[in-house]
Enzyme design. Sequence first.
Site, PDB file in Angstrom:
ATOM      1  N   ASP A   1      57.083-112.130 -14.639  1.00 49.92           N
ATOM      2  CA  ASP A   1      57.722-112.650 -15.007  1.00 49.92           C
ATOM      3  C   ASP A   1      58.874-112.608 -15.800  1.00 49.92           C
ATOM      4  O   ASP A   1      60.212-112.647 -16.165  1.00 49.92           O
ATOM      5  CB  ASP A   1      57.175-114.224 -15.805  1.00 49.92           C
ATOM      6  CG  ASP A   1      56.201-115.140 -15.151  1.00 49.92           C
ATOM      7  OD1 ASP A   1      55.888-114.652 -13.896  1.00 49.92           O
ATOM      8  OD2 ASP A   1      55.113-115.586 -15.649  1.00 49.92           O
TER       9      ASP A   1
ATOM     10  N   ARG B   1      71.127-112.056 -18.896  1.00 51.41           N
ATOM     11  CA  ARG B   1      72.645-112.268 -18.557  1.00 51.41           C
ATOM     12  C   ARG B   1      72.884-112.770 -16.928  1.00 51.41           C
ATOM     13  O   ARG B   1      73.870-112.814 -16.697  1.00 51.41           O
ATOM     14  CB  ARG B   1      72.787-110.449 -17.758  1.00 51.41           C
ATOM     15  CG  ARG B   1      72.798-110.153 -19.322  1.00 51.41           C
ATOM     16  CD  ARG B   1      74.157-109.793 -19.976  1.00 51.41           C
ATOM     17  NE  ARG B   1      74.061-108.706 -21.455  1.00 51.41           N
ATOM     18  CZ  ARG B   1      74.713-108.262 -21.425  1.00 51.41           C
ATOM     19  NH1 ARG B   1      75.091-107.224 -20.632  1.00 51.41           N
ATOM     20  NH2 ARG B   1      74.944-107.789 -23.109  1.00 51.41           N
TER      21      ARG B   1
ATOM     22  N   ARG C   1      57.936-122.191 -13.000  1.00 52.84           N
ATOM     23  CA  ARG C   1      57.679-122.985 -14.218  1.00 52.84           C
ATOM     24  C   ARG C   1      59.358-123.738 -13.459  1.00 52.84           C
ATOM     25  O   ARG C   1      60.000-123.465 -13.258  1.00 52.84           O
ATOM     26  CB  ARG C   1      58.330-122.355 -15.432  1.00 52.84           C
ATOM     27  CG  ARG C   1      57.316-121.331 -16.358  1.00 52.84           C
ATOM     28  CD  ARG C   1      57.827-121.016 -17.463  1.00 52.84           C
ATOM     29  NE  ARG C   1      57.713-122.330 -18.279  1.00 52.84           N
ATOM     30  CZ  ARG C   1      56.761-122.325 -18.897  1.00 52.84           C
ATOM     31  NH1 ARG C   1      55.523-120.999 -19.245  1.00 52.84           N
ATOM     32  NH2 ARG C   1      55.749-123.024 -20.216  1.00 52.84           N
TER      33      ARG C   1
ATOM     34  N   ARG D   1      63.136-120.879 -15.913  1.00 50.66           N
ATOM     35  CA  ARG D   1      63.468-120.314 -16.786  1.00 50.66           C
ATOM     36  C   ARG D   1      63.778-118.903 -16.894  1.00 50.66           C
ATOM     37  O   ARG D   1      64.032-118.321 -17.086  1.00 50.66           O
ATOM     38  CB  ARG D   1      63.337-120.501 -18.271  1.00 50.66           C
ATOM     39  CG  ARG D   1      61.017-120.076 -18.181  1.00 50.66           C
ATOM     40  CD  ARG D   1      60.719-119.949 -19.963  1.00 50.66           C
ATOM     41  NE  ARG D   1      60.736-121.518 -19.773  1.00 50.66           N
ATOM     42  CZ  ARG D   1      59.959-121.724 -21.052  1.00 50.66           C
ATOM     43  NH1 ARG D   1      59.090-121.278 -21.581  1.00 50.66           N
ATOM     44  NH2 ARG D   1      59.791-123.336 -20.870  1.00 50.66           N
ATOM     45  N   HIS D   2      62.344-118.207 -16.152  1.00 45.26           N
ATOM     46  CA  HIS D   2      62.154-116.788 -15.668  1.00 45.26           C
ATOM     47  C   HIS D   2      62.172-116.278 -14.068  1.00 45.26           C
ATOM     48  O   HIS D   2      62.957-116.334 -13.389  1.00 45.26           O
ATOM     49  CB  HIS D   2      61.361-115.948 -16.185  1.00 45.26           C
ATOM     50  CG  HIS D   2      59.804-116.259 -16.558  1.00 45.26           C
ATOM     51  ND1 HIS D   2      59.473-117.100 -15.070  1.00 45.26           N
ATOM     52  CD2 HIS D   2      59.253-116.515 -17.584  1.00 45.26           C
ATOM     53  CE1 HIS D   2      57.413-117.935 -15.748  1.00 45.26           C
ATOM     54  NE2 HIS D   2      58.388-117.485 -17.324  1.00 45.26           N
TER      55      HIS D   2
ATOM     56  N   GLU E   1      51.535-118.759 -10.408  1.00 46.03           N
ATOM     57  CA  GLU E   1      51.013-119.949 -11.406  1.00 46.03           C
ATOM     58  C   GLU E   1      52.326-121.042 -10.773  1.00 46.03           C
ATOM     59  O   GLU E   1      53.138-120.869 -11.149  1.00 46.03           O
ATOM     60  CB  GLU E   1      51.526-118.829 -12.426  1.00 46.03           C
ATOM     61  CG  GLU E   1      50.042-118.651 -12.263  1.00 46.03           C
ATOM     62  CD  GLU E   1      50.122-117.748 -14.443  1.00 46.03           C
ATOM     63  OE1 GLU E   1      51.083-118.331 -14.899  1.00 46.03           O
ATOM     64  OE2 GLU E   1      50.421-116.349 -14.795  1.00 46.03           O
TER      65      GLU E   1
ATOM     66  N   THR F   1      55.672-120.524 -24.151  1.00 46.00           N
ATOM     67  CA  THR F   1      54.247-119.641 -22.781  1.00 46.00           C
ATOM     68  C   THR F   1      53.517-120.472 -22.898  1.00 46.00           C
ATOM     69  O   THR F   1      53.606-121.683 -23.518  1.00 46.00           O
ATOM     70  CB  THR F   1      54.148-118.447 -23.715  1.00 46.00           C
ATOM     71  OG1 THR F   1      53.269-117.645 -22.808  1.00 46.00           O
ATOM     72  CG2 THR F   1      53.701-118.646 -24.875  1.00 46.00           C
ATOM     73  N   THR F   2      52.435-120.496 -21.965  1.00 46.62           N
ATOM     74  CA  THR F   2      51.527-121.620 -21.797  1.00 46.62           C
ATOM     75  C   THR F   2      50.645-121.001 -22.397  1.00 46.62           C
ATOM     76  O   THR F   2      49.864-120.299 -22.781  1.00 46.62           O
ATOM     77  CB  THR F   2      50.850-121.183 -20.218  1.00 46.62           C
ATOM     78  OG1 THR F   2      51.535-120.880 -19.378  1.00 46.62           O
ATOM     79  CG2 THR F   2      49.894-121.273 -20.344  1.00 46.62           C
TER      80      THR F   2
ATOM     81  N   GLU G   1      40.213-119.148 -15.011  1.00 41.47           N
ATOM     82  CA  GLU G   1      41.103-117.654 -15.729  1.00 41.47           C
ATOM     83  C   GLU G   1      41.127-118.349 -16.859  1.00 41.47           C
ATOM     84  O   GLU G   1      41.187-119.584 -17.151  1.00 41.47           O
ATOM     85  CB  GLU G   1      42.135-118.184 -15.374  1.00 41.47           C
ATOM     86  CG  GLU G   1      43.099-116.693 -16.184  1.00 41.47           C
ATOM     87  CD  GLU G   1      44.661-115.816 -15.544  1.00 41.47           C
ATOM     88  OE1 GLU G   1      44.461-116.159 -14.117  1.00 41.47           O
ATOM     89  OE2 GLU G   1      45.394-115.759 -16.086  1.00 41.47           O
TER      90      GLU G   1
ATOM     91  N   HIS H   1      46.279-113.774 -20.786  1.00 38.21           N
ATOM     92  CA  HIS H   1      47.472-114.340 -22.118  1.00 38.21           C
ATOM     93  C   HIS H   1      47.448-112.775 -22.771  1.00 38.21           C
ATOM     94  O   HIS H   1      45.718-113.723 -23.783  1.00 38.21           O
ATOM     95  CB  HIS H   1      47.486-115.332 -22.032  1.00 38.21           C
ATOM     96  CG  HIS H   1      48.365-116.639 -22.276  1.00 38.21           C
ATOM     97  ND1 HIS H   1      48.835-116.017 -23.792  1.00 38.21           N
ATOM     98  CD2 HIS H   1      49.611-116.400 -21.592  1.00 38.21           C
ATOM     99  CE1 HIS H   1      49.981-116.576 -23.810  1.00 38.21           C
ATOM    100  NE2 HIS H   1      49.915-116.928 -22.263  1.00 38.21           N
ATOM    101  N   GLY H   2      48.154-112.535 -23.465  1.00 43.54           N
ATOM    102  CA  GLY H   2      48.416-111.921 -24.556  1.00 43.54           C
ATOM    103  C   GLY H   2      47.902-110.359 -24.499  1.00 43.54           C
ATOM    104  O   GLY H   2      47.687-109.881 -25.717  1.00 43.54           O
TER     105      GLY H   2
ATOM    106  N   GLY I   1      51.149-109.558 -18.076  1.00 47.05           N
ATOM    107  CA  GLY I   1      52.444-109.622 -18.330  1.00 47.05           C
ATOM    108  C   GLY I   1      53.710-108.560 -19.402  1.00 47.05           C
ATOM    109  O   GLY I   1      53.748-107.621 -19.261  1.00 47.05           O
ATOM    110  N   HIS I   2      52.767-109.977 -20.403  1.00 47.75           N
ATOM    111  CA  HIS I   2      54.675-109.218 -21.348  1.00 47.75           C
ATOM    112  C   HIS I   2      54.058-108.292 -21.880  1.00 47.75           C
ATOM    113  O   HIS I   2      54.902-107.412 -22.231  1.00 47.75           O
ATOM    114  CB  HIS I   2      54.124-110.444 -22.293  1.00 47.75           C
ATOM    115  CG  HIS I   2      55.390-110.830 -23.500  1.00 47.75           C
ATOM    116  ND1 HIS I   2      55.307-110.310 -24.837  1.00 47.75           N
ATOM    117  CD2 HIS I   2      56.839-110.854 -23.239  1.00 47.75           C
ATOM    118  CE1 HIS I   2      56.237-110.375 -25.471  1.00 47.75           C
ATOM    119  NE2 HIS I   2      57.625-110.451 -24.863  1.00 47.75           N
TER     120      HIS I   2
HETATM  121  N1  PXP Z   1      47.476-115.360 -17.134  1.00 51.61           N
HETATM  122  C1  PXP Z   1      47.275-116.356 -16.756  1.00 51.61           C
HETATM  123  C2  PXP Z   1      47.527-117.829 -16.201  1.00 51.61           C
HETATM  124  C3  PXP Z   1      49.491-117.012 -17.712  1.00 51.61           C
HETATM  125  O1  PXP Z   1      50.613-117.742 -18.030  1.00 51.61           O
HETATM  126  C4  PXP Z   1      49.925-116.371 -18.009  1.00 51.61           C
HETATM  127  C5  PXP Z   1      51.147-116.462 -19.288  1.00 51.61           C
HETATM  128  O2  PXP Z   1      52.685-116.677 -17.868  1.00 51.61           O
HETATM  129  C6  PXP Z   1      49.642-114.293 -18.511  1.00 51.61           C
HETATM  130  C7  PXP Z   1      47.979-114.459 -17.088  1.00 51.61           C
HETATM  131  C8  PXP Z   1      49.676-113.584 -19.133  1.00 51.61           C
HETATM  132  O3  PXP Z   1      50.189-113.872 -20.255  1.00 51.61           O
HETATM  133  P1  PXP Z   1      51.069-112.091 -20.705  1.00 51.61           P
HETATM  134  O4  PXP Z   1      52.179-112.529 -19.925  1.00 51.61           O
HETATM  135  O5  PXP Z   1      50.824-113.019 -22.221  1.00 51.61           O
HETATM  136  O6  PXP Z   1      50.152-111.059 -20.759  1.00 51.61           O
END
Ligand code: PXP
Length: 250
Positions: free
Chosen positions: A15, A24, A51, A55-56, A76, A106-107, A157, A200-201, A222-223
Amino acid sequence: MTEFVGRLRLGVNIDHVATLRNARGGSYPDPVRAARLAEEAGADGITAHLREDRRHIIDSDIDRLMEQLRVPLNFEMAATPEMQKIALRHKPHAVCIVPEKREERTTEGGLEVAREENKLAGFIAPLREAGCRVSIFIGADERQIAAAERIGAQVIELHTGAYCDAHAEGRFEERDSELAMLREMSAYAHSLGLEVHAGHGLAYDTVAPVAAFPEVVELNIGHFLIGESVFRGLGPAIAEMRRLMDAARV
Ligand code: PXP
């Protein structure tokens, strides 16, 4: 004696390559190119969140991912009629239902399944019939997990955000209790026959304890990986995550 509990799958969430592109406008950097690179670097799947506000990731990214990916796409999306239509058109390998608020960065939390059981059961039924594996993104909460099983989800998840935030902010007691709850709920979900994913995170310093849960079969990250790729490149950033996950599995 040590026990090897099986290879954990890594889903790379692309994302935030799209976030950078959209900052940009235009087409660079291309999240689909990042996805192909992630495949080469050992990602077992690609995750992308379309989303409502785009946004991404945008619709044409999903079209191209479906055409070009060799590994499965985990799509997702929020539980809305618009997203259901898009998912049914593409029939990705997996659909992960997430809560979505326009104003959030974020979620932020897991989906409220228990209060919306009938609605969600009706929502996911056609996705299952279309052959998608349906995953529900939820907190480590017994009520929500039991409800996810009742509505017919095949996968949950678990949201690891609170655990990662507590770690990053030095709240170690809270971090440990979040981790203990994630561990307990992974086992509970597995006992109900659900496949267990987490994400997530997650970052290099938080991944190992979660990767070590024997019931967890997939992490979606991801992030942190996209951020780390600024410094070491996407392939090496993914390879290091893979190494840490495999080491934690033994
Ligand atoms: N899993 C789900 C269901 C998510 O919504 C996200 C964030 O979009 C992630 C994993 C990945 O999270 P992160 O980008 O913080 O690693």
